[in-house]
Write a protein that holds these residues in place. Structure first.
Motif, mmCIF file in Angstrom:
data_model
loop_
_atom_site.group_PDB
_atom_site.id
_atom_site.type_symbol
_atom_site.label_atom_id
_atom_site.label_comp_id
_atom_site.label_asym_id
_atom_site.label_seq_id
_atom_site.Cartn_x
_atom_site.Cartn_y
_atom_site.Cartn_z
ATOM 1 N N SER A 666 0.839 -1.193 0.000
ATOM 2 C CA SER A 666 0.000 0.000 0.000
ATOM 3 C C SER A 666 0.872 1.239 0.000
ATOM 4 O O SER A 666 2.008 1.229 0.498
ATOM 5 N N GLY A 667 0.338 2.308 -0.568
ATOM 6 C CA GLY A 667 1.035 3.584 -0.616
ATOM 7 C C GLY A 667 0.202 4.681 0.001
ATOM 8 O O GLY A 667 -1.035 4.689 -0.096
ATOM 9 N N TYR A 668 0.871 5.612 0.660
ATOM 10 C CA TYR A 668 0.220 6.728 1.331
ATOM 11 C C TYR A 668 0.858 8.015 0.831
ATOM 12 O O TYR A 668 2.074 8.189 0.944
ATOM 13 N N MET A 669 0.043 8.900 0.293
ATOM 14 C CA MET A 669 0.590 10.128 -0.253
ATOM 15 C C MET A 669 -0.544 11.116 -0.501
ATOM 16 O O MET A 669 -1.655 10.730 -0.864
ATOM 17 N N MET A 670 -0.259 12.403 -0.321
ATOM 18 C CA MET A 670 -1.158 13.494 -0.648
ATOM 19 C C MET A 670 -2.550 13.309 -0.027
ATOM 20 O O MET A 670 -3.579 13.473 -0.662
ATOM 21 N N GLY A 671 -2.566 12.924 1.260
ATOM 22 C CA GLY A 671 -3.820 12.864 1.986
ATOM 23 C C GLY A 671 -4.660 11.646 1.717
ATOM 24 O O GLY A 671 -5.801 11.576 2.178
ATOM 25 N N GLY A 672 -4.167 10.672 0.986
ATOM 26 C CA GLY A 672 -4.934 9.474 0.686
ATOM 27 C C GLY A 672 -4.051 8.251 0.673
ATOM 28 O O GLY A 672 -2.825 8.332 0.804
ATOM 29 N N PHE A 673 -4.674 7.110 0.533
ATOM 30 C CA PHE A 673 -3.917 5.867 0.473
ATOM 31 C C PHE A 673 -4.660 4.888 -0.410
ATOM 32 O O PHE A 673 -5.873 5.002 -0.641
ATOM 33 N N GLY A 674 -3.917 3.936 -0.909
ATOM 34 C CA GLY A 674 -4.498 2.921 -1.769
ATOM 35 C C GLY A 674 -3.676 1.654 -1.739
ATOM 36 O O GLY A 674 -2.455 1.691 -1.501
ATOM 37 N N ASP A 675 -4.340 0.547 -1.942
ATOM 38 C CA ASP A 675 -3.658 -0.746 -2.037
ATOM 39 C C ASP A 675 -3.162 -0.919 -3.468
ATOM 40 O O ASP A 675 -3.950 -1.143 -4.383
ATOM 41 N N LEU A 676 -1.871 -0.765 -3.637
ATOM 42 C CA LEU A 676 -1.311 -0.756 -4.979
ATOM 43 C C LEU A 676 -1.302 -2.132 -5.612
ATOM 44 O O LEU A 676 -1.716 -2.307 -6.757
ATOM 45 N N LEU A 677 -0.855 -3.119 -4.882
ATOM 46 C CA LEU A 677 -0.677 -4.450 -5.459
ATOM 47 C C LEU A 677 -0.933 -5.492 -4.392
ATOM 48 O O LEU A 677 -0.535 -5.329 -3.240
ATOM 49 N N GLU A 678 -1.598 -6.534 -4.799
ATOM 50 C CA GLU A 678 -1.831 -7.663 -3.898
ATOM 51 C C GLU A 678 -1.765 -8.948 -4.710
ATOM 52 O O GLU A 678 -2.383 -9.066 -5.769
ATOM 53 N N VAL A 679 -1.008 -9.878 -4.205
ATOM 54 C CA VAL A 679 -0.890 -11.191 -4.838
ATOM 55 C C VAL A 679 -1.128 -12.245 -3.769
ATOM 56 O O VAL A 679 -0.783 -12.068 -2.602
ATOM 57 N N GLY A 680 -1.737 -13.322 -4.185
ATOM 58 C CA GLY A 680 -2.013 -14.404 -3.256
ATOM 59 C C GLY A 680 -1.784 -15.745 -3.925
ATOM 60 O O GLY A 680 -2.005 -15.906 -5.128
ATOM 61 N N LEU A 681 -1.341 -16.704 -3.140
ATOM 62 C CA LEU A 681 -1.062 -18.049 -3.642
ATOM 63 C C LEU A 681 -1.592 -19.052 -2.642
ATOM 64 O O LEU A 681 -1.284 -18.985 -1.449
ATOM 65 N N ARG A 682 -2.407 -19.937 -3.138
ATOM 66 C CA ARG A 682 -2.985 -20.996 -2.311
ATOM 67 C C ARG A 682 -2.386 -22.321 -2.744
ATOM 68 O O ARG A 682 -2.362 -22.625 -3.938
ATOM 69 N N MET A 683 -1.910 -23.123 -1.788
ATOM 70 C CA MET A 683 -1.186 -24.350 -2.120
ATOM 71 C C MET A 683 -1.721 -25.491 -1.277
ATOM 72 O O MET A 683 -1.115 -25.886 -0.288
ATOM 73 N N GLU A 684 -2.873 -25.997 -1.616
ATOM 74 C CA GLU A 684 -3.451 -27.123 -0.898
ATOM 75 C C GLU A 684 -2.827 -28.415 -1.386
ATOM 76 O O GLU A 684 -2.760 -28.681 -2.588
ATOM 77 N N GLY A 685 -2.389 -29.218 -0.436
ATOM 78 C CA GLY A 685 -1.837 -30.516 -0.802
ATOM 79 C C GLY A 685 -0.512 -30.460 -1.517
ATOM 80 O O GLY A 685 -0.049 -31.475 -2.040
ATOM 81 N N MET A 723 -6.457 -32.833 -2.143
ATOM 82 C CA MET A 723 -6.138 -32.909 -3.566
ATOM 83 C C MET A 723 -5.144 -31.805 -3.908
ATOM 84 O O MET A 723 -5.327 -30.661 -3.487
ATOM 85 N N PRO A 724 -4.097 -32.135 -4.625
ATOM 86 C CA PRO A 724 -3.150 -31.072 -5.002
ATOM 87 C C PRO A 724 -3.855 -29.975 -5.795
ATOM 88 O O PRO A 724 -4.462 -30.233 -6.833
ATOM 89 N N LEU A 725 -3.821 -28.778 -5.245
ATOM 90 C CA LEU A 725 -4.496 -27.651 -5.876
ATOM 91 C C LEU A 725 -3.668 -26.401 -5.637
ATOM 92 O O LEU A 725 -3.216 -26.146 -4.528
ATOM 93 N N ALA A 726 -3.489 -25.653 -6.658
ATOM 94 C CA ALA A 726 -2.801 -24.362 -6.537
ATOM 95 C C ALA A 726 -3.668 -23.315 -7.204
ATOM 96 O O ALA A 726 -4.212 -23.526 -8.291
ATOM 97 N N SER A 727 -3.833 -22.203 -6.542
ATOM 98 C CA SER A 727 -4.591 -21.086 -7.115
ATOM 99 C C SER A 727 -3.864 -19.806 -6.776
ATOM 100 O O SER A 727 -3.205 -19.701 -5.741
ATOM 101 N N ALA A 728 -3.992 -18.847 -7.649
ATOM 102 C CA ALA A 728 -3.323 -17.560 -7.463
ATOM 103 C C ALA A 728 -4.251 -16.463 -7.955
ATOM 104 O O ALA A 728 -5.110 -16.689 -8.815
ATOM 105 N N TYR A 729 -4.075 -15.284 -7.382
ATOM 106 C CA TYR A 729 -4.854 -14.141 -7.826
ATOM 107 C C TYR A 729 -3.986 -12.902 -7.815
ATOM 108 O O TYR A 729 -2.942 -12.836 -7.146
ATOM 109 N N LEU A 730 -4.420 -11.903 -8.571
ATOM 110 C CA LEU A 730 -3.710 -10.632 -8.682
ATOM 111 C C LEU A 730 -4.701 -9.508 -8.512
ATOM 112 O O LEU A 730 -5.752 -9.487 -9.159
ATOM 113 N N LYS A 731 -4.368 -8.576 -7.647
ATOM 114 C CA LYS A 731 -5.203 -7.408 -7.408
ATOM 115 C C LYS A 731 -4.387 -6.149 -7.626
ATOM 116 O O LYS A 731 -3.230 -6.064 -7.195
ATOM 117 N N LEU A 732 -5.001 -5.191 -8.282
ATOM 118 C CA LEU A 732 -4.438 -3.862 -8.429
ATOM 119 C C LEU A 732 -5.447 -2.870 -7.875
ATOM 120 O O LEU A 732 -6.627 -2.906 -8.251
#
Length: 1645
Positions: A666-685, A723-732
């Motif tokens: 996340s970034g904070y600047m000029m009186g505001g903030f925002g979540d710039l980037l988020e990545v997630g990885l799920r690794m079941e099994g 069960m072997p499962l992998a999932s990923a997501y990307l957030k901007l």
């Protein structure tokens, strides 16, 4: 008579009261002179500014009651662009001529008692021109309160309805009233403002408490003359200031300053002549924007033919976009975007139809999403529908367009139409993109609305319901993610149906779906945090929910920033929490948030600190094996900016590999903030899949014997296999852009395609075949990364705009030719083939950023503009040869021929003025004036007598501070220039950095003033002269046993001979001093090892005499022993004497200058080396790595470097040796690095470099131990001789770090030439640090660690598993955290560390541990021996193969039965049935069965110790689940109340009275009638109770509480079917006697 008449007139006039409310006299025309000036720049003089001045005359003519006409005459616009205040205003003739006909049209307005009412104007008059009239009429807006001299109110004006303060001053002598009012333009009920580009960002009110980035205010001074008809405005002065800074406002700001002056010239009789125009109402005094002002271009454009301008821009882009990106390409791309915004749909279609097949096509596809208009989205939809773009192109433009197009009803309707198109529905890529994009568009559309219309959300809610009905899990996930992007509270009622609180769908909803539901609340809580808090807290408090679901609810709950009382509810639940994963997750999040420095998290941080005090140190010991949350952040109040990161790690079943990992920045600047980037990885099994590679091939399971045991546990539930499962997501910007799920079947299909199982040719074969053909790619991308625009009106009626635009263009030219054997057709053959790749690649990137501040109107722009350009290009032309199987790589490249800029950064600030009528000759003035001042360091001081008198000086300075600031002309100094090069002469090139900075830091030291100016930096590569021409540059890498064959220079010829003598290594050269030592000590001289080719003296190695028959190794061990020399006093005294003489002689030789310096220093330092250091500097082993970087010259000589590395573990410890030498024949420079771990708790590294590695030397040693009772790490650095630059640099860096980190110091005399650092772990989360420097000791206590470190958990496994090779590292990490289960006497220590104390009261077998999967491979049973109740007997049942192993103690040994047949056990390992390894181990036996994950089973009659491999979370029994959770789990996977319940649940019941076990478990009746729910009832147990077998009586009983289910007493229940009550609900609890041991009298049949 005249006097009488005069008196009567005066008396009549005095009897009429004066009015103070502003009005115009009826029947009179009021003529004013008006001047308005607006300037943009810094407050200080001597810097460039840009601005506009408006001069005109005003006539206010009465038209009727309270209705007037405003006529502007003599209208003139002047522009200012230059150094303030020396440059004059220049008339803009063309612009004046164009605007005058419109501005001079009459405008009708209502005016009464100082209040401006409705405004009427001709229908064709543009709003931008009418706003100038509003700015003039805004001066006449005056609110007078008769009885108050000071008051505040919310007053309407051109900027909106804002807080206004009035001060009234009256001068009766002059008959004048002075009205002063001030407006706070940051405090408005209704503020006129347009803001775009930050829909995904959030405002932070806490920022405004510290300082505002934007502040605006205005002051009005009115002079009124009261008359009987009303007060007449005589004069008015208005001053309005808008200040902006991206940093803290106390450090200076850029300002937009506007001034208005209005003076009454004349009041004359009105000549009423109504104009022949039709007036239309145009609102009130409030500023009005033209329709679609923001989509218009940021920079003024005035093309005569838009279509022609678009084609010219496209042509220019393509011409300058051949091999690499031109630095001006992003600016041209922005111009194309602006033209497309101005163009009509038909124009865009015409350009596309004529050029869609050419290179212009890609630029159109890049620019259309950035245009962000509904027409652009409609155009994109039409092209997708007509198949005029490919799927790849459609995905590329949609992912940008859906987030950049203006969110309105038309755009939402278009997206819904897109979702209904066949092209989107049938695409697995486009369909998720459009759904997610629609959710994001809904979020932006409803961002400023309290409620979102149901018709907009109906699509998402309907899709969710349909997916749930059909049971389509993939669509369900997509719907949840789209609803999460939308983030509307109206979706809550649709989401809670999938949570455990709902009875209808919960049983059918997978746990992963429930987690996705929880994560969808993160955007919703921004609008309705209270409701989200209630839902997530309920999920968290329900301990029956899955661990991941509860931790996700906890994370979302804390994101809502709950108050103290709500947070303490969650903290209080942790005191009774049974899941350590949940407790660790919540506690670590509390700790991370409590340390936050962000203004937005200050209240939550304070609340978390209280929660931590409430919990105490209960969970401090939980380390990285458990779920953790990290939240590091940093914030600078001076910069008013900060950054934060959040890392979530969820562990399942105590595994090393986490099941879920997510990171957010996340970034904070000029009186505001925002979540710039988020990545997630799920690794079941995933860990299970990885560990399968370490197992041997599986066998067929035979569970006949095992099934007899399992049948005694009817409620037994197996652990579900993952069960072997992998999932990923990307957030901007907190919006999910893409996600992917990878399942086992997908992986299987992919492998089949690669190996060609389903297709003879196979995908891999096709790829290999295509690789033989030359590959030429020219990928490119252009996009507008950022467009922020904020527009507010000024008092003059011209709007001011702050804007930030960023565009990037990237391109890579790639040409690859591959050459390998024609017979290569499979993947394994490709790995073993000799591949030759000829590669030419030229990646380039250009970034254009533009920030502007000033006046922005459709007809004129004036202000400051900052442009920053970044350009990078790195062409590479190499020839690569590689063989993966042999581990060889060779890269050939041409030498540097000419200067090549790698990266260029240029930032400039200008004062810019441009008008619509004269765009070609826009005025651009550098912000900094011309340099007039010489370097201040070269100037000389002169006294006042040498220049002028003191009076003249002080008269120039002035006494008034304001006058001083206005009059001072700041003189710009010379720019700062920096040039530095790092030369690589062996490769004939150098890397240089050139920098030039000229800013206004000389005016004021602040971040803003440092930014404004000119900044230029270049990183470039340029050739350097060489003795001979360089023909090519070659890099060779060889890994493996063939590494030595690639060596150019052999190290053995360069190494100095080393020989150990009683643990000491002596390195000497033949000299007079050495001969003298030979005679004194009796050292004999061995044969020479060789001579130098250059005639230098030879090197020998000397050894001390030792007793006859004593080997070198024995002598070394004797020396290492602490008191070995006590048994041989002569050896001890002689050794010390010899070493001291060696040291003294070497020192005297060095001081007298008779010996070479480096060798003498080595002799003196060798006496203090430890045995480990000397042993480390032994003979080199065969290299496993050779890296050669060389340049081939035209004269045939080589120059460059050779790096060799070797690793050896033959002596029981890993040793790494690195050697780097120059390839030149006449060079003796060498770098030697030796690293080793002599013991499990010690590691050391020795660096030597210089001539033959003898010039400089440093060593590092790390040791693990204890300081007091605390674990500690000791780091020791020693040096004999190092360059002075390292010492100086180390002192500077060390002092700075010690000061910044807050170390304390103590001046103590420590040993010279060494630094010792002690890091003491005082608690799992705090360390103390002590650093002993040669002259001072510094220390720091209580340093907090981000993660807890649990030494007692980690160290036993590390010590127990010696890491012999890097190859074993994965297996080492995967099994590092596993523990053993130990049963000894009446005490059991489980896998998870729980200590159970329970006396077994009978002779029944108990399940100690078992494989709890659906197909178990082993069961380990344990019971006491009848004759010796303190002893134990074990039975191990395995299913692959079907075998029963029993062991029990005899008088002198352990008897082992294998399928009821005694097996012989010896001290040597014996392998039975190919999988079972048996060995006698002292008084006990040890079994190893790796195929079923039993790493070790030890039994000696008193103790049972079992260690399992790769069984985390897969076991059950008394030893626990092996998942880190200290829970007592029964066979039905429910938690036992106490240890007694646990043991009874795992008891193997007997079957007949002849068995040793004479108890069984059965469901019983309470035995009495009770009253339940108002009626008599009989109750039956819902859990089994221990009872004696038939024909047996209890010997021992224990009372315990049993749960019962009750039915009416008149209902008939068969006692044999009472077991069915185990599925019923519990109604009452009642104590019952449990038969723990029984006595039987068996009746013979």
């Amino acid at each position: 008579m005249r006097a009488l008449t005069f008196i009567l007139i005066v008396s009549v006039a005095g009897s009429q009261k004066l009015k103070y409310e502003p009005n115009f006299r009826e029947g009179l025309t009021h003529v004013y002179k008006y001047e308005g000036v607006i300037l943009t720049g810094l407050p200080q003089s001597g810097l460039s500014r840009a601005g506009v001045k408006i001069n005109c005359g005003l006539s206010i003519v009465p038209e009727g009651h309270a209705s007037y006409l405003l006529k502007i005459t003599d209208f003139q616009i002047l522009e200012y662009n230059g150094v303030w205040p020396s440059h004059p205003f220049i008339s803009a003739h063309k612009l004046t001529q164009r605007l005058a006909p419109q501005v001079t049209q009459p405008v009708k307005f209502e005016y009464s008692n100082g209040q401006v009412g409705s405004i009427f104007a001709p229908a064709e008059l543009p709003e931008d021109i009418l706003n100038i009239h509003r700015g003039i009429l805004n001066i006449f807006q005056i609110t007078i309160k008769k009885l108050q001299n000071f008051y505040e109110l919310q007053e309407a004006g051109i900027e909106g309805i804002c807080l206004t303060s009035y001060i009234i001053q009256q001068s009766k002598k002059a008959n004048r009233i002075t009205v002063t009012k001030s407006k706070d333009l940051n405090n408005c009920q209704e503020k006129v403002m347009l803001f775009t580009g930050a829909a995904y960002a959030s405002r932070c009110p806490a920022f405004e408490k510290t300082g505002r980035n934007i502040r605006a205010s205005s002051t009005f001074t009115h002079v009124l003359k009261p008359t009987i008809s009303g007060a007449i405005l005589q004069e008015a002065r208005v001053r309005e200031v808008h200040q902006f800074t991206p940093f803290h406002e106390l450090d200076g700001s850029a300002v937009i300053e506007a001034e208005q002056n209005l003076v009454l010239v004349a009041v004359k009789a009105a000549v009423i002549s109504l104009p022949q125009v039709q007036f239309v109402k145009h609102g009130t005094l409030k500023y009005r924007y033209s329709q679609g002002v923001l989509p218009k271009p940021v920079q003024l454009t005035h093309p005569q033919n838009v279509k022609k301008a678009i084609l010219e821009t496209l042509t220019n882009l393509e011409i300058h976009h051949t091999e690499s990106v031109h630095s001006d390409t992003p600016a041209k791309f922005l111009q194309l975007v602006h033209l497309l915004r101005s163009a009509s749909t038909q124009t865009v279609s015409d350009v596309w139809e004529k050029n869609h097949s050419s290179q212009f096509r890609r630029w159109m596809l890049f620019a259309l999403p950035a245009a962000g208009t509904v027409d652009a989205l409609r155009f994109i939809k039409a092209k997708i529908q007509r198949y005029q773009v490919t799927k790849h192109e459609a995905a590329q433009i949609l992912v940008l367009a859906l987030h950049q197009v203006t969110a309105n009803l038309d755009a939402l309707s278009l997206v819904r139409e897109l979702l209904g198109m066949v092209q989107v529905q049938q695409s697995s890529i486009l369909r998720p993109l459009v759904f997610l994009g629609y959710g994001s568009m809904v979020y932006r559309y409803c961002a400023e609305r309290l409620t979102c219309p149901d018709k907009i959300l109906a699509l998402l809610h309907g899709f969710l319901a349909t997916s749930a009905t059909r049971g389509n899990e993939e669509d369900l996930v997509l719907a949840l993610k789209a609803i999460g992007n939308a983030g509307q509270p109206a979706s809550i009622k649709h989401l809670v149906k999938f949570l455990p609180s709902s009875r209808s769908l919960t049983a059918k909803v997978p746990q992963k779906i429930q987690v996705d539901v929880i994560m969808a609340f993160r955007n919703i809580l921004k609008k309705d945090p209270a409701k989200v808090q209630a839902i997530t807290l309920q999920i968290f408090m329900n301990k029956q929910n899955h661990v991941e679901l509860r931790t996700s609810a906890c994370a979302v709950y804390l994101c809502s920033k709950p108050p103290l009382n709500a947070l303490l509810v969650l903290a209080n639940s942790l005191l009774t929490e049974t899941s350590l994963q949940v407790a660790s997750f919540a506690y670590s999040q509390f700790r991370s948030l409590a340390r936050s420095s962000l203004p937005s998290l200050k209240p939550l941080a304070a609340v978390c600190k209280i929660a931590l005090k409430y919990l105490g140190a209960r969970f401090e010991h939980l380390g990285f094996r458990f779920s953790q949350v990290l939240h590091p952040d940093v914030f600078s109040y001076k910069l008013m900016a900060g950054a934060a990161a959040k890392v979530i790690v969820l562990h399942d079943a105590g595994m090393v590999i986490p099941s879920v990992t997510a990171a957010k920045f996340s970034g904070y600047m000029m009186g505001g903030f925002g979540d710039l980037l988020e990545v997630g990885l799920r690794m079941e099994g995933l860990q299970e899949a990885v560990t399968k590679s370490w197992k041997k091939a599986g066998r067929i399971l035979d569970m006949k014997q095992m099934q007899r045991i399992l049948s005694k546990f009817p409620d037994l539930k197996s652990v579900p296999e993952k069960m072997p499962l992998a999932s990923a997501y990307l957030k901007l910007f907190n919006q999910e852009i893409a996600f992917v799920d990878i399942r086992r079947d997908s992986i299987h299909k992919a492998l089949q395609m690669l190996n060609g199982v389903d297709d003879r040719q196979g995908t891999l074969r096709k790829i290999i075949h295509q690789l033989r053909e030359p590959v030429e790619l020219r990928p490119a991308a252009a996009f507008m990364a950022l467009e922020l625009r904020r527009s507010v009106p000024t008092c003059m009626g011209l709007s001011t705009e702050l804007s930030l635009v960023s565009a990037s263009v990237a391109k890579a030219s790639l040409h690859v030719e591959a050459n390998f054997s024609a017979s290569t057709s499979t993947f394994s053959q490709l790995l073993g083939a000799n591949i030759v790749l000829k590669t030419q690649i030229n990646p380039s990137l250009a970034v254009y950023n533009k920030a502007s501040m000033g006046i922005s109107a459709p007809f004129i722009q004036s202000g400051l503009e900052l442009t920053a350009k970044v350009h990078s290009s790195l062409p590479v032309d190499v020839l690569m040869k590689l063989n993966v199987k042999e581990g060889s790589l060779q890269i050939h490249s041409v030498p540097v021929q000419q200067e090549n800029p790698i990266m260029t950064l240029k930032s400039q600030v200008f004062a810019v003025s441009r008008s619509h009528e004269n765009l070609v000759t826009e005025k651009v003035t550098p912000f900094l004036p011309e340099i007039k001042e010489a370097n201040i360091m070269k100037q000389k001081f002169k006294t006042s007598q040498e220049t002028q008198s003191d009076t003249d000086i002080y008269s120039k300075i002035g006494l008034d501070g304001e006058e001083f600031s206005d009059r001072t002309q700041w003189l710009a100094p010379q720019p700062w220039i920096y040039k530095s090069c790092s030369s690589l002469s062996n490769f004939a090139f150098e890397v240089c950095l050139d920098a030039k900075v000229a800013n206004v830091l000389y005016v004021r030291h602040s971040p803003l003033y440092r930014l404004l100016g000119t900044h230029v930096a270049r990183v470039l590569i340029r050739p350097v002269p060489s003795e001979s021409d360089i023909q090519s540059l070659i890099l060779e890498v060889q890994v493996g046993p063939k590494a030595s064959s690639k060596m150019v220079r052999l190290l053995e010829k360069e190494e100095l001979p080393l020989k150990q003598t009683y643990g000491r290594t002596v390195l000497l050269k033949e000299s007079h001093a050495q001969s003298r030592l030979n005679k004194q000590t009796g050292i004999e001289k061995p044969s020479s090892h060789g001579h130098s080719s250059q005639g230098s003296s030879s090197s020998w190695t000397y050894s001390l005499d030792r007793p006859h028959g004593t080997s070198l190794e024995n002598s070394k061990e004797a020396w290492r022993s602490g008191n070995s020399t006590e048994h041989n006093p002569s050896l001890k005294s002689r050794s010390v004497s010899v070493l001291s003489r060696l040291t003294q002689d070497a020192s005297s030789e060095q001081s007298s200058g008779t010996g070479p310096g480096p060798m003498s220093r080595q002799q003196s330092s060798s006496s203090s080396q430890s045995f480990e250091e000397l042993d480390l500097l032994g003979a080199l082993s065969s290299p496993l790595l050779t890296v050669i970087a060389k340049a081939t010259r035209s004269d045939g000589n080589l120059q460059g470097y050779q790096l060799t590395g070797s690793m050896d573990s033959a002596r029981g410890r890993p040793t790494v040796q690195l050697r780097m030498v120059e390839l030149a024949d006449d060079s003796r420079w060498k770098l030697c690095v030796d690293a080793s771990s002599p013991t499990a708790h010690r590691a050391m590294v020795i660096y030597r470099w210089g001539v033959n590695c003898q010039r400089y030397r440093m060593s590092y040693q790390a040791s693990l131990g204890y300081l007091g009772n605390h674990p500690a790490l000791k780091l020791q650095t020693k040096w004999a001789s190092i360059p002075q630059e390292l010492i100086t640099g180390g002192k500077m860096i060390g002092s700075a770090l010690a000061y910044l980190l807050g170390f304390s110091n103590s001046f103590r005399g420590n040993p010279p030439h060494q630094i010792t650092q002690l890091i003491v772990l005082t608690s799992p989360r705090t360390v103390d640090t002590i650093v002993k420097l040669p002259r001072v000791t510094i220390y720091y206590r209580g340093f907090e660690l981000p993660l807890p470190v649990n030494i007692p958990v980690v160290m036993p496994r590390v010590r127990g598993r010696q890491l012999g090779s890097v190859v074993h590292l994965p297996h080492f990490l995967l099994t590092m955290n596993q523990k053993e289960c130990v049963a000894k006497r009446d005490r059991v220590v489980t896998f998870d560390g729980s200590e159970l104390n329970y006396r077994i009261p009978n002779n029944c077998f108990y399940v100690l541990t078992k494989d709890c999967s659906s197909a178990p491979t082993f069961i380990l049973l344990m019971r006491r021996i009848t004759s010796q109740q303190a002893k134990k007997r074990i039975k191990l049942l395995i299913s692959a193969p079907n075998t029963v192993i029993e062991a029990y103690p005899m008088q002198d040994r352990i008897k082992l039965l294998m399928d009821s047949v005694e097996a012989t056990v010896s001290e040597q390992q014996t392998v039975l049935k190919d999988i079972i390894t048996i060995q006698r181990n002292g008084t006990g036996i040890t079994l190893q069965i790796p195929s079923i994950n039993i790493e070790k089973l030890y039994f000696d009659g008193d103790q049972v110790k079992i260690t399992l491999d790769h069984m985390m979370g897969k076991t059950c029994g008394i030893c626990g689940l092996n998942n880190g959770e200290q829970k007592l789990i029964m066979p039905n996977q429910e938690e036992a109340k106490d240890q007694e319940h646990l043991y009874e649940s795992w008891l193997c019941s007997g079957t007949s009275c002849k068995d040793d076990c004479r108890v069984r478990k059965e469901f019983v009746e309470l035995g009495q009638v009770v009253e339940f729910d108002g009626e008599e009832s009989r109750c039956y147990s819902v859990e089994p109770v221990q009872r004696c077998l038939a024909q047996c009586t209890p010997l021992e009983t224990r009372s315990r509480s049993v749960n019962f289910h009750c039915v009416p007493s008149n209902r008939t229940v068969n006692i044999f079917s009472a077991a069915r009550f185990r599925w019923k609900a519990t109604h009452i609890s009642h104590p019952m006697d449990s038969h723990t041991d029984c006595s039987c009298e068996c009746i013979k049949a």
